[in-house]
Design a protein around this motif. Structure first.
Motif, PDB file in Angstrom:
ATOM      1  N   UNK A  39       1.761   6.625  -6.746  1.00  0.00           N
ATOM      2  CA  UNK A  39       0.684   7.546  -7.113  1.00  0.00           C
ATOM      3  C   UNK A  39       1.155   8.995  -7.026  1.00  0.00           C
ATOM      4  N   UNK A  40       1.902   9.317  -5.969  1.00  0.00           N
ATOM      5  CA  UNK A  40       2.403  10.686  -5.799  1.00  0.00           C
ATOM      6  C   UNK A  40       3.365  11.050  -6.928  1.00  0.00           C
ATOM      7  N   UNK A  76       0.829  -1.216   0.000  1.00  0.00           N
ATOM      8  CA  UNK A  76       0.000   0.000   0.000  1.00  0.00           C
ATOM      9  C   UNK A  76       0.859   1.260   0.000  1.00  0.00           C
ATOM     10  N   UNK A  77       1.926   1.243   0.799  1.00  0.00           N
ATOM     11  CA  UNK A  77       2.809   2.414   0.863  1.00  0.00           C
ATOM     12  C   UNK A  77       3.518   2.620  -0.471  1.00  0.00           C
ATOM     13  N   UNK A  78       3.984   1.531  -1.071  1.00  0.00           N
ATOM     14  CA  UNK A  78       4.649   1.645  -2.375  1.00  0.00           C
ATOM     15  C   UNK A  78       3.682   2.155  -3.443  1.00  0.00           C
ATOM     16  N   UNK A 132      -1.928   5.363 -14.899  1.00  0.00           N
ATOM     17  CA  UNK A 132      -1.343   4.117 -15.392  1.00  0.00           C
ATOM     18  C   UNK A 132      -1.299   4.079 -16.916  1.00  0.00           C
ATOM     19  N   UNK A 133      -2.388   4.523 -17.546  1.00  0.00           N
ATOM     20  CA  UNK A 133      -2.414   4.530 -19.012  1.00  0.00           C
ATOM     21  C   UNK A 133      -1.393   5.522 -19.560  1.00  0.00           C
ATOM     22  N   UNK A 135      -4.369  13.103 -10.699  1.00  0.00           N
ATOM     23  CA  UNK A 135      -4.427  12.334  -9.457  1.00  0.00           C
ATOM     24  C   UNK A 135      -5.107  10.982  -9.645  1.00  0.00           C
ATOM     25  N   UNK A 136      -5.912  10.862 -10.678  1.00  0.00           N
ATOM     26  CA  UNK A 136      -6.638   9.627 -10.940  1.00  0.00           C
ATOM     27  C   UNK A 136      -5.666   8.514 -11.326  1.00  0.00           C
TER      28      UNK A 136
END
Length: 216
Positions: free
Chosen positions: A80-81, A73-75, A96-97, A90-91
């Motif tokens: 994400x950041x 979760x932390x990774x 990812x795309x 932020x989405x």
């Protein structure tokens, strides 16, 4: 600094500059240097605050033996950041795309290429789509309006300094030219926020590769 000293000495010896003008220049330049240093300190502080969450998460990973699930979760949060800083989005789904496209076309585009289009990129059926609707023209029209305003203010400051040469004191001319430079920098900043036609065509070309790959 030596070059500046030589320039000032040459100006005094040739009569182009008076002692009082040099003193006035130093009087204005001194506080300006202090202001610039303070701005740099403020920027450094903002960056430190901005990185605080990222540093905290990294510290948790490095300093504690966490369960596998928590480490994952932390990774993911760190990813994400970093993805947000790269894409401005932020989405996670869009991140990812976009990151996949960045990796695939990394020799063609820069890491921040998609930031200009972040408000108009949506994911449909796992494909990234460029929605060029009314909001696109409104937002970029506002950027264009702001940039033209700053350009107008920059030109006005220079014209005012030239036309009022004998009326405005020397320190006033310094201020006007300083304002002109700042306004011109704002003009460039806002103008760069507007996607150019070539960038839009390149984006369409990159997005089209998604469908080409899926059909193979």
């Amino acid at each position: 600094m030596d070059i500046l000293n030589e320039w000032l000495r040459a100006g005094v010896s040739s009569g182009l500059l008076e002692i009082k003008q040099i003193l006035l220049f130093i009087f204005i330049a001194g506080p300006l240097v202090i202001i610039i240093r303070k701005i740099r300190e403020i920027i450094a502080f903002i960056n430190e605050v901005r990185n605080s969450k990222l540093n905290e998460l990294q510290h948790l990973l490095n300093s504690h033996k966490l369960p596998k699930e928590e480490s994952i979760c932390i990774k993911d949060e760190i990813t994400r950041i970093i993805g947000y800083r790269m894409t401005g989005i932020a989405d996670v789904a869009r991140q990812q795309v976009i990151i996949r496209l960045l990796v695939k076309h990394r020799f063609l585009i820069s890491a921040d290429f998609f930031k200009k289009f972040r408000s108009f990129l949506v994911v449909e059926d796992s494909f990234l789509v460029f929605k060029k609707g009314i909001s696109y023209w409104v937002e970029n029209g506002m950027y264009g309006l702001f940039s033209l305003q700053f350009l107008f203010f920059s030109i006005t400051s220079i014209v005012l300094s030239i036309n009022k040469e004998g009326v405005i004191p020397v320190w006033g001319h310094f201020i006007l030219y300083f304002v002109a430079v700042m306004m011109f920098l704002f003009f460039i900043a806002f103008a760069r926020m507007i996607p150019r036609p070539g960038e839009c065509k390149l984006l369409d070309k990159i997005l089209q590769t998604q469908y080409n790959n899926s059909s193979e």
